[in-house]
Design an enzyme around this catalytic site. Structure first.
Site, PDB file in Angstrom:
ATOM      1  N   SER A  34      21.601  13.171   3.838  1.00 23.49           N
ATOM      2  CA  SER A  34      22.825  13.551   4.534  1.00 23.49           C
ATOM      3  C   SER A  34      23.857  14.135   3.553  1.00 23.49           C
ATOM      4  O   SER A  34      23.573  15.163   2.926  1.00 23.49           O
ATOM      5  CB  SER A  34      23.368  12.343   5.308  1.00 23.49           C
ATOM      6  OG  SER A  34      24.323  12.729   6.260  1.00 23.49           O
TER       7      SER A  34
ATOM      8  N   ASP B 168      18.074  16.834  14.979  1.00 24.89           N
ATOM      9  CA  ASP B 168      19.137  16.217  14.191  1.00 24.89           C
ATOM     10  C   ASP B 168      20.246  17.255  14.013  1.00 24.89           C
ATOM     11  O   ASP B 168      20.052  18.288  13.368  1.00 24.89           O
ATOM     12  CB  ASP B 168      18.604  15.770  12.827  1.00 24.89           C
ATOM     13  CG  ASP B 168      19.673  15.142  11.948  1.00 24.89           C
ATOM     14  OD1 ASP B 168      20.851  15.104  12.360  1.00 24.89           O
ATOM     15  OD2 ASP B 168      19.332  14.686  10.836  1.00 24.89           O
TER      16      ASP B 168
ATOM     17  N   HIS C 243      19.891  11.287  13.739  1.00 29.96           N
ATOM     18  CA  HIS C 243      20.252  11.280  12.318  1.00 29.96           C
ATOM     19  C   HIS C 243      20.129   9.885  11.708  1.00 29.96           C
ATOM     20  O   HIS C 243      19.960   9.759  10.490  1.00 29.96           O
ATOM     21  CB  HIS C 243      21.692  11.794  12.173  1.00 29.96           C
ATOM     22  CG  HIS C 243      22.119  12.029  10.768  1.00 29.96           C
ATOM     23  ND1 HIS C 243      21.570  13.021   9.980  1.00 29.96           N
ATOM     24  CD2 HIS C 243      23.049  11.413   9.991  1.00 29.96           C
ATOM     25  CE1 HIS C 243      22.152  13.004   8.797  1.00 29.96           C
ATOM     26  NE2 HIS C 243      23.044  12.042   8.771  1.00 29.96           N
TER      27      HIS C 243
END
Length: 314
Positions: free
Chosen positions: A162, A258, A284
């Site tokens: 991320s 995502d 996610h």
């Protein structure tokens, strides 16, 4: 009406970038920790070392695995060699098995200590995305510079999730473009998971095909709107070098749907975009268990096996 919905969609995707970790914390039943602090100083190099052709000091590891956690999964003052700031960090599901498999003198496992926050309308007290990302970038580059200067033969394996994937991807892009903190030949491999600057065809996708693009790429055209609702979160679009000379050893792992790494390309279609983002809101957070990312395994298990393949083949 469509303009309003588009703005709402922008807010949603930004919150997804910053908020996926929270859902991951709630969904995960087991875990361990993830953040970092200052790396203890290494022993001085042996006397008589040739300054022009330095030898590898005995204390240097053959490999260093560098892990960059996502938003809210790290802390600036955590111990990079034994992180405890967030025991449910996704990246710990990768680094813990590696620490168990290898001794520190063979593989140094280092977890990036940075603030890892994302200021938004619901968290005005937090560090902004830009500031957090820059802090993490500076700290990670400092570790690379230090280790390469002391251990010129050590090979690096870089990975991040991320916000951490954005940081690792940015540094890898500069290294591959010849403008990074270490030479490209010292990078054995790169694996980024849920990268907000992902572009199809850039790097290698080891899993199921994904047709979308990273949120920072998708939202670049409406960056001015983002600043109004999430100050200090600059959407920068795609990277300049496409990972350059590292493209053949950089892996982009992204779960279909995502919103962070597989965002729809058409920002103008506000209604469809909002529906897609809401539907993908939990994706996610599920990389440790989602079977639809890489067939036959999970993203974290794949990275562990990939890293071990590099190390064991040497």
């Amino acid at each position: 009406m469509k303009k309003v919905v588009t703005v709402i969609a922008v807010v949603i995707v930004l919150l997804v970038i910053g908020g996926g970790a929270v859902q991951y914390f709630n969904s995960r039943q087991t875990g361990t920790s993830t953040d970092n602090a200052l790396d203890p100083a290494a022993p001085d190099n042996p006397e008589g070392e040739d300054a022009t052709t330095p030898e590898q000091p005995d204390w240097c590891p053959a490999y260093e695995f560098i892990s960059a956690p996502g938003t809210w999964e790290s802390a600036k003052d955590d111990n990079p060699l034994s992180p405890t700031a967030n025991p449910r960090s996704f990246m710990l599901s990768i680094t813990n098995p590696l620490q168990q498999a290898y001794t520190p003198d063979h593989v140094k496992v280092w977890t990036l200590p940075y603030t890892a926050q994302f200021k938004n309308i619901n968290a005005q007290h937090e560090m902004s995305y830009d500031e957090s990302r820059q802090e993490g970038t500076s700290t990670l580059e400092g570790e690379l510079n230090y280790m390469h200067s002391e251990c010129p033969n050590t090979q690096f394996i870089l990975s991040g999730f991320s916000q951490g994937a954005v940081i690792v991807g940015d540094i890898a892009d500069r290294i591959g473009g010849g403008n990074g903190p270490i030479p490209a030949e010292n990078v054995a491999g790169v694996a980024v998971i849920a990268d907000g600057r992902r572009m199809p065809g850039v790097g290698i996708n080891p899993g199921n095909p994904v047709d979308g693009i990273g949120a920072e790429v998708a939202l670049l055209p409406v960056n001015s709107l983002i600043q109004a609702v999430v100050p200090g979160a600059t959407m920068r679009g795609e990277r300049a070098n496409g990972f350059g000379s590292l493209a053949d050893r950089t892996y982009q792992i992204c779960a279909p749907d995502d919103s962070v790494c597989d965002a729809p390309r058409d920002i103008g279609n506000g209604i469809d975009r909002a529906a897609a983002l809401i539907a993908a809101n939990g994706v996610h957070a599920m990389y440790a268990s989602n079977p639809n990312v890489i067939p036959g395994t999970t993203a974290n298990a794949w990275v562990v096996d990939w890293a071990r393949g590099i190390i064991d083949a040497a």
